[in-house]
Design an enzyme around this catalytic site. Structure first.
Site, PDB file in Angstrom:
ATOM      1  N   LYS A   1       1.821  -3.816   7.123  1.00  0.00           N
ATOM      2  CA  LYS A   1       2.012  -3.988   5.674  1.00  0.00           C
ATOM      3  C   LYS A   1       3.485  -3.770   5.306  1.00  0.00           C
ATOM      4  O   LYS A   1       4.030  -4.469   4.449  1.00  0.00           O
ATOM      5  CB  LYS A   1       1.110  -3.026   4.884  1.00  0.00           C
ATOM      6  CG  LYS A   1      -0.377  -3.315   4.959  1.00  0.00           C
ATOM      7  CD  LYS A   1      -0.763  -4.668   4.375  1.00  0.00           C
ATOM      8  CE  LYS A   1      -0.631  -4.739   2.872  1.00  0.00           C
ATOM      9  NZ  LYS A   1      -1.127  -6.033   2.344  1.00  0.00           N
TER      10      LYS A   1
ATOM     11  N   THR B   1       0.820  -1.208   0.000  1.00  0.00           N
ATOM     12  CA  THR B   1       0.000   0.000   0.000  1.00  0.00           C
ATOM     13  C   THR B   1       0.858   1.264   0.000  1.00  0.00           C
ATOM     14  O   THR B   1       1.983   1.258   0.530  1.00  0.00           O
ATOM     15  CB  THR B   1      -0.905   0.000   1.254  1.00  0.00           C
ATOM     16  OG1 THR B   1      -1.490   1.291   1.431  1.00  0.00           O
ATOM     17  CG2 THR B   1      -0.133  -0.329   2.522  1.00  0.00           C
ATOM     18  N   ASP B   2       0.315   2.349  -0.531  1.00  0.00           N
ATOM     19  CA  ASP B   2       1.041   3.630  -0.488  1.00  0.00           C
ATOM     20  C   ASP B   2       1.182   4.148   0.942  1.00  0.00           C
ATOM     21  O   ASP B   2       1.982   5.040   1.218  1.00  0.00           O
ATOM     22  CB  ASP B   2       0.368   4.678  -1.386  1.00  0.00           C
ATOM     23  CG  ASP B   2      -1.049   5.066  -0.974  1.00  0.00           C
ATOM     24  OD1 ASP B   2      -1.590   4.461  -0.012  1.00  0.00           O
ATOM     25  OD2 ASP B   2      -1.631   5.963  -1.623  1.00  0.00           O
ATOM     26  N   GLU B   3       0.388   3.560   1.879  1.00  0.00           N
ATOM     27  CA  GLU B   3       0.470   4.019   3.274  1.00  0.00           C
ATOM     28  C   GLU B   3       1.828   3.739   3.897  1.00  0.00           C
ATOM     29  O   GLU B   3       2.173   4.334   4.910  1.00  0.00           O
ATOM     30  CB  GLU B   3      -0.614   3.353   4.132  1.00  0.00           C
ATOM     31  CG  GLU B   3      -2.012   3.780   3.762  1.00  0.00           C
ATOM     32  CD  GLU B   3      -2.999   3.693   4.923  1.00  0.00           C
ATOM     33  OE1 GLU B   3      -2.557   3.567   6.077  1.00  0.00           O
ATOM     34  OE2 GLU B   3      -4.195   3.782   4.659  1.00  0.00           O
TER      35      GLU B   3
ATOM     36  N   TYR C   1      -1.809  -0.726  10.931  1.00  0.00           N
ATOM     37  CA  TYR C   1      -2.056  -1.350   9.622  1.00  0.00           C
ATOM     38  C   TYR C   1      -0.854  -1.145   8.702  1.00  0.00           C
ATOM     39  O   TYR C   1      -0.288  -2.102   8.159  1.00  0.00           O
ATOM     40  CB  TYR C   1      -3.327  -0.776   8.980  1.00  0.00           C
ATOM     41  CG  TYR C   1      -3.412  -1.035   7.482  1.00  0.00           C
ATOM     42  CD1 TYR C   1      -3.620  -2.324   6.992  1.00  0.00           C
ATOM     43  CD2 TYR C   1      -3.257   0.001   6.554  1.00  0.00           C
ATOM     44  CE1 TYR C   1      -3.668  -2.577   5.618  1.00  0.00           C
ATOM     45  CE2 TYR C   1      -3.309  -0.233   5.189  1.00  0.00           C
ATOM     46  CZ  TYR C   1      -3.513  -1.527   4.729  1.00  0.00           C
ATOM     47  OH  TYR C   1      -3.556  -1.777   3.376  1.00  0.00           O
TER      48      TYR C   1
HETATM   49  P1  NAD Z   1     -10.596  -6.454   2.053  1.00  0.00           P
HETATM   50  O1  NAD Z   1     -10.548  -6.183   3.511  1.00  0.00           O
HETATM   51  O2  NAD Z   1     -11.786  -6.059   1.260  1.00  0.00           O
HETATM   52  O3  NAD Z   1     -10.400  -8.034   1.788  1.00  0.00           O
HETATM   53  C1  NAD Z   1      -9.406  -8.782   2.432  1.00  0.00           C
HETATM   54  C2  NAD Z   1      -9.672 -10.254   2.098  1.00  0.00           C
HETATM   55  O4  NAD Z   1      -8.637 -11.043   2.722  1.00  0.00           O
HETATM   56  C3  NAD Z   1     -11.018 -10.789   2.631  1.00  0.00           C
HETATM   57  O5  NAD Z   1     -11.640 -11.569   1.645  1.00  0.00           O
HETATM   58  C4  NAD Z   1     -10.607 -11.612   3.840  1.00  0.00           C
HETATM   59  O6  NAD Z   1     -11.527 -12.673   4.109  1.00  0.00           O
HETATM   60  C5  NAD Z   1      -9.252 -12.141   3.406  1.00  0.00           C
HETATM   61  N1  NAD Z   1      -8.389 -12.499   4.533  1.00  0.00           N
HETATM   62  C6  NAD Z   1      -8.101 -11.757   5.638  1.00  0.00           C
HETATM   63  N2  NAD Z   1      -7.278 -12.440   6.453  1.00  0.00           N
HETATM   64  C7  NAD Z   1      -7.012 -13.629   5.830  1.00  0.00           C
HETATM   65  C8  NAD Z   1      -6.210 -14.751   6.179  1.00  0.00           C
HETATM   66  N3  NAD Z   1      -5.522 -14.797   7.326  1.00  0.00           N
HETATM   67  N4  NAD Z   1      -6.155 -15.780   5.313  1.00  0.00           N
HETATM   68  C9  NAD Z   1      -6.865 -15.761   4.156  1.00  0.00           C
HETATM   69  N5  NAD Z   1      -7.651 -14.724   3.790  1.00  0.00           N
HETATM   70  C10 NAD Z   1      -7.721 -13.669   4.623  1.00  0.00           C
HETATM   71  O7  NAD Z   1      -9.262  -5.846   1.462  1.00  0.00           O
HETATM   72  P2  NAD Z   1      -8.987  -5.057   0.092  1.00  0.00           P
HETATM   73  O8  NAD Z   1      -9.356  -3.656   0.268  1.00  0.00           O
HETATM   74  O9  NAD Z   1      -9.542  -5.843  -1.021  1.00  0.00           O
HETATM   75  O10 NAD Z   1      -7.387  -5.120   0.074  1.00  0.00           O
HETATM   76  C11 NAD Z   1      -6.708  -6.209  -0.548  1.00  0.00           C
HETATM   77  C12 NAD Z   1      -5.220  -5.995  -0.436  1.00  0.00           C
HETATM   78  O11 NAD Z   1      -4.851  -4.780  -1.081  1.00  0.00           O
HETATM   79  C13 NAD Z   1      -4.692  -5.893   0.991  1.00  0.00           C
HETATM   80  O12 NAD Z   1      -3.447  -6.537   1.049  1.00  0.00           O
HETATM   81  C14 NAD Z   1      -4.524  -4.395   1.207  1.00  0.00           C
HETATM   82  O13 NAD Z   1      -3.535  -4.129   2.151  1.00  0.00           O
HETATM   83  C15 NAD Z   1      -4.129  -3.949  -0.179  1.00  0.00           C
HETATM   84  N6  NAD Z   1      -4.470  -2.575  -0.543  1.00  0.00           N
HETATM   85  C16 NAD Z   1      -5.732  -2.107  -0.371  1.00  0.00           C
HETATM   86  C17 NAD Z   1      -6.067  -0.824  -0.798  1.00  0.00           C
HETATM   87  C18 NAD Z   1      -7.459  -0.260  -0.656  1.00  0.00           C
HETATM   88  O14 NAD Z   1      -7.666   0.913  -0.911  1.00  0.00           O
HETATM   89  N7  NAD Z   1      -8.457  -1.033  -0.264  1.00  0.00           N
HETATM   90  C19 NAD Z   1      -5.082  -0.025  -1.381  1.00  0.00           C
HETATM   91  C20 NAD Z   1      -3.777  -0.526  -1.522  1.00  0.00           C
HETATM   92  C21 NAD Z   1      -3.488  -1.810  -1.120  1.00  0.00           C
HETATM   93  O1  DAU Z   2      -4.053   4.342   0.576  1.00  0.00           O
HETATM   94  C1  DAU Z   2      -4.263   2.958   0.540  1.00  0.00           C
HETATM   95  C2  DAU Z   2      -5.112   2.547   1.711  1.00  0.00           C
HETATM   96  O2  DAU Z   2      -6.402   3.117   1.495  1.00  0.00           O
HETATM   97  C3  DAU Z   2      -5.227   1.027   1.865  1.00  0.00           C
HETATM   98  O3  DAU Z   2      -3.964   0.478   2.108  1.00  0.00           O
HETATM   99  C4  DAU Z   2      -6.194   0.675   3.001  1.00  0.00           C
HETATM  100  O4  DAU Z   2      -6.373  -0.726   3.100  1.00  0.00           O
HETATM  101  C5  DAU Z   2      -7.538   1.338   2.706  1.00  0.00           C
HETATM  102  O5  DAU Z   2      -8.426   1.093   3.774  1.00  0.00           O
HETATM  103  C6  DAU Z   2      -7.360   2.837   2.496  1.00  0.00           C
HETATM  104  O6  DAU Z   2      -6.952   3.458   3.734  1.00  0.00           O
HETATM  105  P1  DAU Z   2      -7.558   4.875   4.186  1.00  0.00           P
HETATM  106  O7  DAU Z   2      -7.336   5.022   5.638  1.00  0.00           O
HETATM  107  O8  DAU Z   2      -7.099   5.961   3.284  1.00  0.00           O
HETATM  108  O9  DAU Z   2      -9.112   4.598   3.850  1.00  0.00           O
HETATM  109  P2  DAU Z   2     -10.453   4.988   4.628  1.00  0.00           P
HETATM  110  O10 DAU Z   2     -11.578   4.680   3.697  1.00  0.00           O
HETATM  111  O11 DAU Z   2     -10.507   4.408   5.983  1.00  0.00           O
HETATM  112  O12 DAU Z   2     -10.324   6.567   4.796  1.00  0.00           O
HETATM  113  C7  DAU Z   2     -10.147   7.408   3.663  1.00  0.00           C
HETATM  114  C8  DAU Z   2     -10.095   8.842   4.164  1.00  0.00           C
HETATM  115  O13 DAU Z   2     -11.370   9.202   4.685  1.00  0.00           O
HETATM  116  C9  DAU Z   2      -9.095   9.057   5.272  1.00  0.00           C
HETATM  117  O14 DAU Z   2      -8.494  10.347   5.132  1.00  0.00           O
HETATM  118  C10 DAU Z   2      -9.946   9.030   6.541  1.00  0.00           C
HETATM  119  C11 DAU Z   2     -11.264   9.602   6.060  1.00  0.00           C
HETATM  120  N1  DAU Z   2     -12.457   9.058   6.766  1.00  0.00           N
HETATM  121  C12 DAU Z   2     -12.596   7.713   6.809  1.00  0.00           C
HETATM  122  C13 DAU Z   2     -13.662   7.143   7.462  1.00  0.00           C
HETATM  123  C14 DAU Z   2     -13.826   5.643   7.504  1.00  0.00           C
HETATM  124  C15 DAU Z   2     -13.383   9.907   7.366  1.00  0.00           C
HETATM  125  O15 DAU Z   2     -13.260  11.147   7.302  1.00  0.00           O
HETATM  126  N2  DAU Z   2     -14.434   9.358   8.013  1.00  0.00           N
HETATM  127  C16 DAU Z   2     -14.621   8.007   8.096  1.00  0.00           C
HETATM  128  O16 DAU Z   2     -15.612   7.567   8.716  1.00  0.00           O
END
Ligand code: NAD
Ligand code: DAU
Length: 340
Positions: free
Chosen positions: A151, A123-125, A147
């Site tokens: 990662k 992740t970019d985080e 988190y």
């Molecule tokens: P999500 O939370 O929607 O899904 C995660 C999935 O992983 C679920 O299906 C869950 O059941 C499965 N899982 C969790 N723990 C597990 C385990 N121990 N064994 C097997 N399966 C397991 O997540 P997402 O948003 O689809 O993110 C997917 C990946 O991309 C993650 O690695 C996350 O860090 C990365 N990522 C997410 C974002 C974003 O914006 N959502 C951005 C950049 C990177």
């Molecule tokens: O940047 C990549 C990441 O993006 C991924 O690695 C993470 O898995 C994914 O969850 C996401 O993280 P963020 O923390 O950026 O996502 P979130 O949707 O939780 O929040 C996005 C922005 O919105 C952040 O600045 C916090 C704000 N926010 C979020 C929630 C849930 C609010 O203001 N109110 C809220 O209730």
């Protein structure tokens, strides 16, 4: 290509599986997923009967399960993770387990089974806040919540397997994804579904933080590009450069669903809230990747999907979600109420 996709029942994994199967008629995919609260087999109804797709219910931390699915696999794409920053602040342990130890189990098994490729989805985080220029892949890491620290641990471990053992690891660092099938704890589906239900939109702080709202299909095509054309040992950023302030994102959602800005409630900020993420994706672009959605198009595509699919999200907003929501937002909303 025979792929093992882990976490394929989640948001990005399910979009990736659908896209990859559509683009590669000869591929075979095994999806290993623990089905945590975020895993949902509804996300894959349209492919579940395809003979090229196999689902295995299991945990990436369980070596026996992982060994059981490895035979015949060419490449792993590891999406499995605990992913919600707010949950990691409240209860970090599960993040360390899956996002670090789970990666270790997959790497060990993958090395023994002689995989051709291992893509670790990061992740970019991990870069921490970017207040000026976008980070290139060789920038120093500065993860600031449990988190992102987990990662970072997972990807450091993955890269160590390339350096130490020559195991062909590729790391991708994606920006904030939006699109269909995202669990409604994340901000865009949370705000959209709350707006549709006439509930407040709990905006952290002033809402002037920025995210790079990248469409999930652009992230998935970036992952496929890295898998197919990336170099082992390399890292690839995947962000569309779609920066938008959270307050503007909230207003865009409300306008689209025809609700008033009065639903926005400024609540106590997230602890350690990273103000802005920004990454330079030119390394992946040089391999031919190009995003298709700008910020507005990405967010609106997601919003319209939630408007059209209440049967998908309404059942998810009860049970475990309700408990999490109360814990995360009740006091915040009451404090905001008292101060207005
Ligand atoms: P999500 O939370 O929607 O899904 C995660 C999935 O992983 C679920 O299906 C869950 O059941 C499965 N899982 C969790 N723990 C597990 C385990 N121990 N064994 C097997 N399966 C397991 O997540 P997402 O948003 O689809 O993110 C997917 C990946 O991309 C993650 O690695 C996350 O860090 C990365 N990522 C997410 C974002 C974003 O914006 N959502 C951005 C950049 C990177
Ligand atoms: O940047 C990549 C990441 O993006 C991924 O690695 C993470 O898995 C994914 O969850 C996401 O993280 P963020 O923390 O950026 O996502 P979130 O949707 O939780 O929040 C996005 C922005 O919105 C952040 O600045 C916090 C704000 N926010 C979020 C929630 C849930 C609010 O203001 N109110 C809220 O209730």
């Amino acid at each position: 290509m025979k792929l093992l996709v882990t976490g394929g029942a989640g948001f990005i994994g399910s979009n990736f599986i659908r896209m990859y199967m559509g683009d590669h008629p000869d591929c075979e995919i095994t999806n290993l997923d623990k089905l945590t609260y975020a895993g949902n087999l509804e996300n894959l109804r349209d492919v579940e009967n395809d003979p090229r797709y196999h689902f295995v219910h299991g945990d990436i931390c369980d070596r026996e399960v992982v060994d059981g699915v490895m035979p015949g696999i060419d490449a792993v794409v590891n999406f499995a993770a605990e992913t919600h920053v707010d949950r990691s602040i409240g209860d970090p342990e599960g993040f360390l387990r899956t996002d670090i130890f789970g990666v270790h189990v997959l790497l060990e098994a993958g090395r023994e089974h002689g995989l051709d490729r291992f893509v670790q989805i990061s992740t970019d985080e991990v870069y921490g806040p970017a207040l000026s220029e976008p980070f290139p892949e060789d920038a120093a890491l500065n993860p600031r919540n449990p988190y992102s620290a987990s990662k970072a641990g997972g990807e450091y471990l993955a890269r160590s397997y390339f350096i130490t053992y020559g195991f062909p690891v590729i790391v991708t660092r994606g920006a904030n994804n939006v699109g269909p099938n995202q669990y409604p704890e994340k901000v865009v589906p949370l705000f959209t579904t709350n707006a549709l239900e006439g509930e407040p939109l709990p905006l952290y702080g002033k809402g002037d933080q920025e995210r790079d709202y990248t469409h999930v299909l652009d992230h998935c095509s970036g992952v496929a590009t890295a898998l197919e054309r990336g170099e082992p040992g390399e890292i690839y950023n995947i962000g569309a450069g779609n920066h938008m302030k959270n307050i503007d994102m909230a207003r865009l959602i409300l306008k689209e669903v025809g609700k008033s800005d009065d639903l926005i409630v400024h609540v106590r900020d997230r602890e350690g809230h990273d103000f802005r993420y920004a990454i330079d994706s030119s390394k992946l672009e040089a391999l031919g990747w190009k995003p298709a959605y700008d910020a507005e198009a990405a967010i609106l595509d997601a919003v319209r999907w939630y408007v059209a699919n209440p049967d998908w999200w309404k059942p998810l907003k009860s049970g475990d979600f309700r408990k999490f929501y109360e814990k995360q937002y009740r006091a915040r909303l009451e404090e905001a109420d008292q101060s207005s």
